[in-house]
Design a protein around this motif. Sequence first.
Motif, PDB file in Angstrom:
ATOM      1  N   TYR A 288       0.447  21.629  14.353  1.00 43.00           N
ATOM      2  CA  TYR A 288       0.457  20.546  15.157  1.00 43.00           C
ATOM      3  C   TYR A 288       2.090  20.463  15.987  1.00 43.00           C
ATOM      4  O   TYR A 288       2.980  21.139  15.422  1.00 43.00           O
ATOM      5  N   ASP A 292       4.209  15.192  17.464  1.00 46.31           N
ATOM      6  CA  ASP A 292       3.275  14.597  16.611  1.00 46.31           C
ATOM      7  C   ASP A 292       3.599  14.338  15.193  1.00 46.31           C
ATOM      8  O   ASP A 292       3.351  13.329  14.549  1.00 46.31           O
ATOM      9  N   LEU A 470      -4.614  13.070  15.915  1.00 46.44           N
ATOM     10  CA  LEU A 470      -3.998  14.508  15.426  1.00 46.44           C
ATOM     11  C   LEU A 470      -4.677  15.332  16.506  1.00 46.44           C
ATOM     12  O   LEU A 470      -6.250  15.316  16.772  1.00 46.44           O
ATOM     13  N   ILE A 472      -4.625  19.672  17.850  1.00 48.01           N
ATOM     14  CA  ILE A 472      -4.086  20.953  17.265  1.00 48.01           C
ATOM     15  C   ILE A 472      -3.535  21.729  18.403  1.00 48.01           C
ATOM     16  O   ILE A 472      -3.859  21.383  19.454  1.00 48.01           O
TER      17      ILE A 472
END
Length: 628
Positions: A288, A292, A470, A472
Motif C-alpha cells: 500500500y 493510503d 484500496l 495496491i
Amino acid sequence: MMKQWDISMLGTVASNYDVETNLGKSRSVFVNSQNTVQFWIKRISKAPKSFPNQYYFTGYATELEKFGFHDDLRKPDYIREEDVRNFLENYLVVFTPIRKQTASGEVFLARDIELLRKADTFQNRDIFVPVPVYSQEKHGYSMEEFCQRTKAKKHVGKIPKISTESNDTPEFVFWKESEEVVYVIGSFSGHSHAHGGFCFHCQQKLKVQVLPEMWLDDMYEASATLSFMSIHMYDSLKALLSDTEPFEVAIDEVAATASQIDRIEEKAEEEAFLQHFIRVTKAEGLLYAEKDLVNFHTAMKVSNLVILQGMSGIGKSRLVHAYAKALGIHNERQMLFIPVRPAWTDDTHVMGYTDLLNNVYRASDSGLVDLLIDASKHQDKLYVVAFDEMNLARVEHYFSQFLSVLEMGRENKEIRLYHEKLKTTLHNAEQYPPTVPIGDNVMFVGTVNVDESTYHFSDKVLDRANVITLNIMKYALLQEDSLIETTPISYERYTSFRQPTGFALSGAEIDLLWDIHEAMHKADARTGIGPRVVRQINAYLQLLPHTGSMTREEALDLQIVQRVLTKIRGAEEVWRPLVGTYEKEKGDIVAGELLVLLEKYKHLSTFAHTIALLKQKAKELKLHGYTY
C-alpha cells in the motif's frame, strides 16, 4: 575533465533492482577489472536545482578502510562483494559528488565518504533535505544575536558543503544550543551569499521554536554545521512554527510554553507511530502507498466506522490486523474479527438474545458483547472490532443499534442487550448488564467486496462511514521486512492523536461542499451532504497528520470521494446531468455539473481522485444505465 561540487549529499547502497532498472547493470556491488570492490550509491537527499539529474554514484571499498572495513583479497569475489554490501547496509553515506569524463563517457563518483549509522526508523523510500546548523561554538555569537543579525539583513556566517546558489535557499536553519536542545529558525524566502556567509531574507516575521527531542534521533549530522532531515519532518516544520509567537514579540519565549511543547511532542509521537505502522505493513508483505495508510489512520481517528473496499485478495483484512499490531494489540480480547453471514437479519446474530425459558442472556458466539464489556472495564486500552465482508448481509439490519448510538455523545453511547425490568430475573445479569457503554476506545472497521452477491450500503451507513477504496502498488516492491516488535499504545496516547486544533474548513471549502450538496439534492431530493458529514470532513482535515505523505489538497479530494460521491448511485436519467457523459473515443467525460464545480474550485485541489471516480461512474451509466 573533472568537476567537483562543494556540497555534501546523502545516499545509501543501491539495490540490484535499482541499478538494473536505472543503469542497466546486473549488480550494485561488484569486483571490477582492477580487482577492487566497487559499489553504487543511490542519492536520497535533495540536490541543488542546477545539479544534473543524477541519482547514482560509484565508490570503492578502499574508501571504507578508515571505518574499519577490510577487503580480504583471499576470499572469492562473491564473498568480497557480500562483505561490502553487508557492511554498508547498516549505514547511510555522506559524500561529495564528482563528475569525471572518461573514454566511455561521464562517470559520477562519490568522494570524501563518511558513514552515518541508520536510525531504526529509516525507510528505504525516505528523501532527505540538507539543513544548515548554526551554533555559538562554531559561529561565535548567541541565538538572539543570530536572529537580530537576520532581522537587520546582515551576514550570519558560512556553512560548508551546502549549495549557496540563489535558488537553493534553505527555508529553515537549525540553531544547536547543545546535544539535547536544537531550535528551528525560519522561514526564509531568499538569501545572498558573500565573504561573510549567508544573509537570509524573510518575507514574514522570524519565528523560533524548539525541536521535539525525539526528532533529533531521526536526523543525520553530516558535520557540526550540516544535518539531513527527512522531507516528511521538514514539511512539518511549518506546522511546528505556525503557533509560535514571532521573534519580535518575546525572545525569552523561544523555548515555547509547556502546552506548546506537549502539542509538538504529540505530533512527533503520531509521526513516529505512522512510521511504525508503515514498517509493520511492509513486514506483513502488504503493498500500500504511504498516503493510503495515512488516509486509513486518519479515518480511524475521526470516524465511527471505516469501510475498506477493493478487489478480492489485496489484503484488506490483513491491513486491519497490521493496524491493530502497530497499536500493540496482540490478543483476542482487544482485537475481534467477525465474519459476516448472509443470513443475518437483525442484531441478535451479532450480539445475542434473552432466553426467557432459562432466564439467562445468551451472548452471540461472535464475541462482540464480551469485548464491549471488557472495553468498558479497561478504558485505558484500545479495542478494534472488524466485520469481514460486511455487506454480505444488510448492515443497517444487524448493525442497527450501533448506527443509532455511534453519533451520540460519549455519555449516551450504550448498547441495550435487554429491558431493565429483566435484570432481576436473569441469572447472569451481573455478567451481562441491561446496557453496555461503547467508549471511544473501541474502533469499528469493515471490509467489503462489491459484486452481485453483496448488498449496497444505505445512506444511513454512508453518513457514518469513511469508505476507502484500496489499491495496491507495483509487485516489484513486494518484499517482506523482518518481524516488527510492537508495544501497546494506551488509549490516552491514541486520544492525543485525536485532539482538535480549531475549525479546519475554509470559507471556500464550505462553499464547495454546499454547492455539491445543492447539485446532488437537485438531482435526487433524497441525497446531499448533511451537517454530520460536513463535521466529519472538518474533523478529518483538522487531524490530518503532518507527515508529508498527504497534502491538505489531496485530503479534501479523498474526503469528497469517501464521504460524498459514495451516495451517487442509481439510474442514468437521475445522475447523468450531474456526473456527465462518458465518451469512449476520448476516454473522458463531458457536460457534467460536478466537473464545472470542480473547475470553479480548482484553487483548492486538483481533485484527481474525484474526477477519476466521476469518470468511472459515467462509464457505468453509459454501459449499464446504472451506477453503484
